[in-house]
Design a protein around this motif. Structure first.
Motif, PDB file in Angstrom:
ATOM      1  N   LYS A  31      27.256  14.007  -3.821  1.00 22.28           N
ATOM      2  CA  LYS A  31      27.460  13.989  -2.376  1.00 22.28           C
ATOM      3  C   LYS A  31      27.001  12.693  -1.728  1.00 22.28           C
ATOM      4  N   GLU A  67      29.915  22.387   2.837  1.00 23.04           N
ATOM      5  CA  GLU A  67      30.231  23.333   1.759  1.00 23.04           C
ATOM      6  C   GLU A  67      31.529  24.097   1.988  1.00 23.04           C
ATOM      7  N   ILE A 100      31.395  18.763  -4.855  1.00 29.38           N
ATOM      8  CA  ILE A 100      30.178  17.951  -4.835  1.00 29.38           C
ATOM      9  C   ILE A 100      30.598  16.533  -5.194  1.00 29.38           C
TER      10      ILE A 100
END
Length: 313
Positions: free
Chosen positions: A80, A217, A249
């Motif tokens: 990330k 997310e 991710i």
């Protein structure tokens, strides 16, 4: 660090360094052309190219961090950080668009108020043509490599290159009109730049939105989730895959799913079943894919009957 991550990092480094060198030469060349050719638009275009150099540095820095494997403080890896780099680059892109917008509006108002913009020199025209060609080639080279290694920050940086090419195109149109068509057409320079700034804002908004959704997310697209469930359900012995949870991710996909198997199945057999499912998912979505599978016993008719009539138990 896996071999795939190493190769990916080297590719990002190589492509971005090429862009950095090109941006350096273009920035210095356009600044000199703008000053010698008395073109404020070309000077602004040079500043845009200098901002491209800054984003190249951001990509290089974050590519190194995001390639690190998981550790005690980042159990899911550092992917990330690349998403964060994408947002930073996109914010820089929006700032560039804002600068072009403000400069264009001021120039347009000046013309409306009766001010005569200076006639640019031929050197500014040549610099604009060279910039358009170089930045479009750099965009195609970077975006192709970014999509190949699934690097959102590289794709964002590629669009930064294209925004520079579009900025140079607006500069070329404005300089060309002012140079060839006379005083009344000199307003074409800021008008073209204004249109380019709107396009830059649109690109920046889309990239920031995608990056923020990933940090928050957001689940993978419905078609991707359907494909995951199809792969899981196609494995013999697996029943009723459910509770699928997905996210991204950085460039890595992460997925968790529950499956039901015959309650009489041995632990060893159920384990080998999950290993096979994991292998197939990684084959489909990439070797770095994070897969978690929870095994539950398949409910029998008696189990369902007891759940329907709890008082009978």
């Amino acid at each position: 660090m896996s071999d795939y991550a190493q190769r990916r990092k080297r590719k990002i480094y190589h492509v971005t360094l090429v862009g950095l060198v090109v941006n350096l030469f273009l920035s210095v060349g356009k600044l000199a052309a703008g000053l010698l050719g008395r073109s404020g638009a070309m000077v602004a275009d040079a500043v845009h190219s200098f901002s491209d150099m800054a984003t190249d540095v951001v990509v290089l820095a974050f590519a190194r961090i995001s390639a690190k494997p998981q550790d005690d403080t980042h159990n899911y890896g550092h992917g990330k950080y690349e998403t964060l780099a994408t947002i930073i680059i996109s914010l820089a892109l929006s700032v560039v668009g804002g600068g072009i917008l403000v400069h264009s509006v001021r120039a347009i108002r000046a013309v409306i108020d009766g001010e005569l913009l200076p006639r640019p020199g031929a050197v500014a025209l040549v610099a604009a043509v060279v910039s358009i060609a170089a930045k479009e080639v750099l965009y195609r080279y970077t975006v192709r490599a970014g999509r190949r290694v699934q690097s959102p920050s590289m794709v964002a940086n590629a669009w930064h290159h294209r925004s520079d090419a579009l900025s140079s195109l607006g500069t070329l149109l404005g300089i060309g009109c002012a140079y060839f068509l006379g005083d009344k057409w000199r307003i074409a320079d800021p008008v073209a730049a204004l249109a380019v700034s709107v396009f830059i804002f649109k690109i920046a908004f889309d990239l920031i939105r995608d990056g923020v959704e990933e940090l928050l997310e957001r689940a993978l697209p419905p078609q991707t989730e359907r494909r995951i469930l199809d792969i899981v359900a196609s494995e013999p012995g697996v029943h009723e895959p459910h509770n699928l949870r997905t996210r991204r991710i950085g460039t890595v996909l992460a997925m968790e799913v529950h499956i039901r198997v015959d309650g009489r199945m041995s632990v060893a057999r159920s384990h080998s079943l999950t290993v096979e499912i994991e292998r197939r998912l990684k084959q489909e979505f990439g070797p770095e894919t994070l897969v978690s599978i929870h095994v539950e016993p398949l409910k029998t008719a008696d189990d369902r009957a007891q759940e329907s009539h709890p008082a009978d138990r």
